[in-house]
Design an enzyme around this catalytic site. Structure first.
Site, PDB file in Angstrom:
ATOM      1  CG  ASP A 273      52.028  12.713  52.248  1.00  0.00           C
ATOM      2  OD1 ASP A 273      51.689  13.000  51.081  1.00  0.00           O
ATOM      3  OD2 ASP A 273      53.162  12.956  52.697  1.00  0.00           O
TER       4      ASP A 273
ATOM      5  CD  GLU B  58      52.074  19.063  51.343  1.00  0.00           C
ATOM      6  OE1 GLU B  58      52.358  19.554  50.235  1.00  0.00           O
ATOM      7  OE2 GLU B  58      51.490  19.686  52.239  1.00  0.00           O
TER       8      GLU B  58
ATOM      9  NE  ARG C  52      57.610  14.295  54.024  1.00  0.00           N
ATOM     10  CZ  ARG C  52      58.335  14.070  52.934  1.00  0.00           C
ATOM     11  NH1 ARG C  52      57.977  13.092  52.113  1.00  0.00           N
ATOM     12  NH2 ARG C  52      59.396  14.791  52.662  1.00  0.00           N
TER      13      ARG C  52
ATOM     14  CD  GLU D 263      55.141  12.211  45.053  1.00  0.00           C
ATOM     15  OE1 GLU D 263      55.240  11.111  44.484  1.00  0.00           O
ATOM     16  OE2 GLU D 263      54.828  12.326  46.242  1.00  0.00           O
TER      17      GLU D 263
ATOM     18  CE1 TYR E 110      55.897   9.173  51.582  1.00  0.00           C
ATOM     19  CE2 TYR E 110      54.172   9.427  53.231  1.00  0.00           C
ATOM     20  CZ  TYR E 110      54.949   9.950  52.227  1.00  0.00           C
ATOM     21  OH  TYR E 110      54.793  11.268  51.857  1.00  0.00           O
TER      22      TYR E 110
ATOM     23  CG  HIS F  83      50.955   6.307  55.866  1.00  0.00           C
ATOM     24  ND1 HIS F  83      50.262   5.984  54.729  1.00  0.00           N
ATOM     25  CD2 HIS F  83      50.987   7.657  55.922  1.00  0.00           C
ATOM     26  CE1 HIS F  83      49.897   7.096  54.118  1.00  0.00           C
ATOM     27  NE2 HIS F  83      50.317   8.120  54.819  1.00  0.00           N
TER      28      HIS F  83
ATOM     29  CG  ASP G  52      55.436  10.500  48.382  1.00  0.00           C
ATOM     30  OD1 ASP G  52      55.710   9.537  47.647  1.00  0.00           O
ATOM     31  OD2 ASP G  52      56.285  11.316  48.780  1.00  0.00           O
TER      32      ASP G  52
END
Length: 692
Positions: free
Chosen positions: A84, A86, A300, A9, A298, A344, A82
């Site tokens: 997740d 998203e 989140r 990203e 990470y 995670h 990432d």
């Protein structure tokens, strides 16, 4: 020439990963999401299984063209967004645009950006997880169905620029409900009686507890007088001494939510700032000779799980630095909430050996403060419990029971490193009691009755609001920062003294939503919707069916609101202040940072002024102006002379309208993290503690 393209990203992440993978890989950034629903239309076909119409996000055309051109020149493309929902959605959109085969293992994920973790991840690529993609897609479409139907209604009936949202609206409702509780609160009188008693010359503070074995509350001055009369002239005799050893366990390592809460409590960070800095620490920091390294895992996550490797490294470090007694004999497990996703690990340092002091030179002040918080919290979570010796003493005087309690640390354990903060900013202190024995008579030094009144529930701070949202299963920790930003930007709430206060606009909007769309504001409904989205992610629910069940009830409500919602006229409160540009009266407006004055002649006259709040203190510099509250460009409160710019006196500390009893100079109120609020002289060493 590289034969593999890797897409992430952000440029920072691309730079870090590129160094680990070497010259055979080209690493490029998509700069976040590349496709989304259009802003100019609904973009969802509700008659065709909620088919979304995705378009390229404005400004991303050149990025996508460059990615497509590069993809044509290489043999293999990996998508390393990432780990997740998203990130999975970004990977899927890129795969769609680049025409990649979804049956191929083109997705690479890693929980930390370190050389070993990244290289290992590229040995085990997988297919894009469509359950994750569908969960994100369902969330996006659901939010669009709510926002795109209710927001235009609010524009038409109340004011342009307003919006409604599945999570933001219920958040504003919680803030309004708390304000109603505060306004409806009726204080109740109660009293305490503290006995200051002497045991071999040492003071023991004991509080009234009750009569005999029964606990009792004191509600009036009359009851106080009766108790004082009853104990007058009678000896204070130690009736019972209870000694216990109590263990206290450390807080678990951080999740996204607990990190946001603790950073707000201990560092005064807003949630958006916490997430921005955590992202920087995750994506990589240049550590000089060691190169660029991701310092934390990470950020989140709502899991408190820690890998066996990280546990072993922490154990070895603790044994070396503090001794074997401080290291856990066996790994500690933490209970998790029913809604927690365990994909995670918890947020932790990628290596506990990179101490805050070792990386200090390479970090900004805020990066260091947040890294230190994460590092200390993780290390403490891997340490033995603290052991406290507690002592409770019942003291009887003519049938009236007083109780004294004390504790002292027998073994500090994790407390050597870190102790979790409190929402109320309370301080932890050891209260030592001298050795006491049953039957011992204590000498009366003083008896101090004190009147109190019960307090209303406190307004929400960011930390308290995040905690409440999480406890109620509303939204996900990764959505809290943008949600809190949005409700302030729309003018629905304001931050006053770091606490959320609803505005008139917020109350009007929520009352309309409550009338026509009550399910949107129902905490249980919102929580259940989050649970349904989680089930989609786990492959246990069909995303189209979940949306259909919601929209079947929602669509008729939209139609009814179109026909029945009445227009609301928002009237501005007139002030005594006159506009110095056009002579018209100014009105009070509510902005993102609270109330301000604006000309009633808007839009012809756009003059605005801050609302001046005086401290009632004469400026010690010019002796003519008054000290007033001001705000810096970063909205930090400070105090300056009303005669600015002629007088340039400023102070970060709040001046008080009284003088130092020692030297007659100005006193200020200092707010310190550990000591709380202190009153101090600006010239000499005079200080006094306060209960504020």
């Amino acid at each position: 020439m590289a034969d593999t393209l890797v897409i992430v990203e952000s440029p920072a992440k691309a730079k870090t990963i590129g160094k680990y993978l070497g010259s055979k890989y080209t690493v490029k950034a998509s700069m976040g999401h590349v496709r989304d629903l259009p802003k100019s239309q609904m973009g969802v076909d509700v008659t065709n299984n909620y088919e979304p119409k995705y378009i390229t996000i404005r400004g991303k055309g050149d990025v996508l063209k460059e990615l497509k051109d590069t993809a044509k020149k290489v043999k293999k493309v990996y998508l390393a967004a990432d780990p997740d929902r998203e990130g999975e959605a970004i990977a899927w959109h890129l795969a769609q645009y680049l025409g990649l085969d979804l049956s191929e293992p083109i997705r690479v994920v890693f929980n930390e950006i370190t050389k070993d973790a990244v290289r290992d991840a590229f040995k085990h690529p997988r297919r894009i997880n469509m359950d994750l993609v569908n969960a994100q897609q369902a969330r996006r479409i659901l939010d669009r169905l709510v926002g795109y139907n209710i927001s235009p209604l609010l524009w038409k009936k109340v004011r342009k620029g307003l919006s409604a949202g599945r999570v933001q609206s219920v958040t504003v409702k919680m803030i309004i409900d708390r304000e109603k509780e505060i306004k409806a609160f009726v204080p109740q009188e109660y009293w305490t009686i503290t006995g200051k008693l002497l045991a071999d010359g040492q003071v023991v503070e004991a509080r009234f507890h009750g009569f005999g074995e029964e606990k009792a509350e004191i509600r009036s001055q009359e009851e106080v007088d009766q108790i004082l009369k009853r104990i007058e002239g009678h000896p204070f005799v130690v009736k019972k001494v209870t000694k216990r050893e109590r263990k206290r366990n450390p807080a678990p390592p951080f999740t996204t939510s607990s990190l946001q809460q603790e950073a707000a409590r201990k560092l005064n960070f807003r949630t958006a700032r916490t997430m921005m800095i955590a992202q920087q620490l995750y994506e990589g920091i240049d550590l000089g000779k060691e190169g660029t390294v991701g310092l934390i895992t990470y950020m989140r996550t709502d899991s408190t799980r820690v890998s066996a490797t990280a546990q072993a490294e922490a154990k070895a470090y603790i044994e070396q630095q503090f001794g074997p007694a401080y290291a856990l004999k066996e790994a500690r497990t933490h209970s998790k909430s029913e809604t927690a996703q365990d994909a995670h690990e918890a947020i932790r340092p990628t290596s506990v050996l990179r101490t805050p002091d070792q990386v200090k030179a390479y970090l900004s002040r805020d990066q260091l403060r947040l890294y230190r918080l994460i590092w200390e919290r993780f290390l403490a979570s891997q340490m033995e419990a603290a052991v406290l010796d507690t002592m409770s003493v019942d003291i009887e005087v003519n049938g009236v029971l007083f109780r004294a309690t004390g504790s002292k640390v027998k073994f500090p354990g994790f407390m050597k490193v870190y102790v979790e903060g409190s929402d109320d900013g309370g301080k932890e202190e050891n209260v030592f009691l001298p050795p006491l024995e049953e039957g011992q008579v204590l000498e009366r030094q003083a008896i101090e009755p004190e009147q109190h009144f019960t307090q209303p529930p406190p307004r929400y701070t960011e930390a308290r609001l995040v905690k409440t949202l999480e406890e109620n299963g509303i939204g996900r920790p990764s959505t809290y920062a943008p949600t809190l930003e949005t409700i302030q930007k729309r003018g629905y709430v304001a931050l006053v003294d770091r606490r959320f206060v609803p505005t008139e606009l917020g109350e009007i909007v929520i009352s309309l939503i409550e009338e026509f769309f009550p399910e949107i504001l129902d905490v249980e409904f919102t929580s259940q919707m989050e649970s349904d989205l989680d089930k989609i992610e786990e492959g246990m629910a069909n995303w189209v069916k979940v949306l259909d069940e919601f929209y079947a009830d929602f669509a008729p409500r939209v139609q009814a609101a179109e026909e029945q919602m009445e227009e609301v006229e928002l009237k501005d409160e007139l002030s005594d202040e006159v506009c110095d540009r056009c002579g018209r009266h100014m009105v009070y407006k509510m902005g993102r940072f609270g109330k301000f004055l604006a000309c009633s002649g808007f839009p012809e006259c756009r003059n605005t002024k801050p609302i001046v709040k005086s401290t009632g203190v004469i400026c010690p510099s010019c002796q003519a102006g008054e000290i007033i509250e001001r705000k810096s460009k970063k909205s930090r409160l400070f105090y300056g002379c009303s005669n600015y710019p002629q007088c340039e006196f400023v102070s970060w500390d709040k001046p008080l309208p009284r003088h130092c009893p020692k030297c007659s100079a100005m006193l200020v109120e200092k707010r310190r993290k550990k000591q709380g609020v202190q009153v101090a002289c600006t010239q000499c060493d005079y200080q006094e503690e306060t209960d504020a």
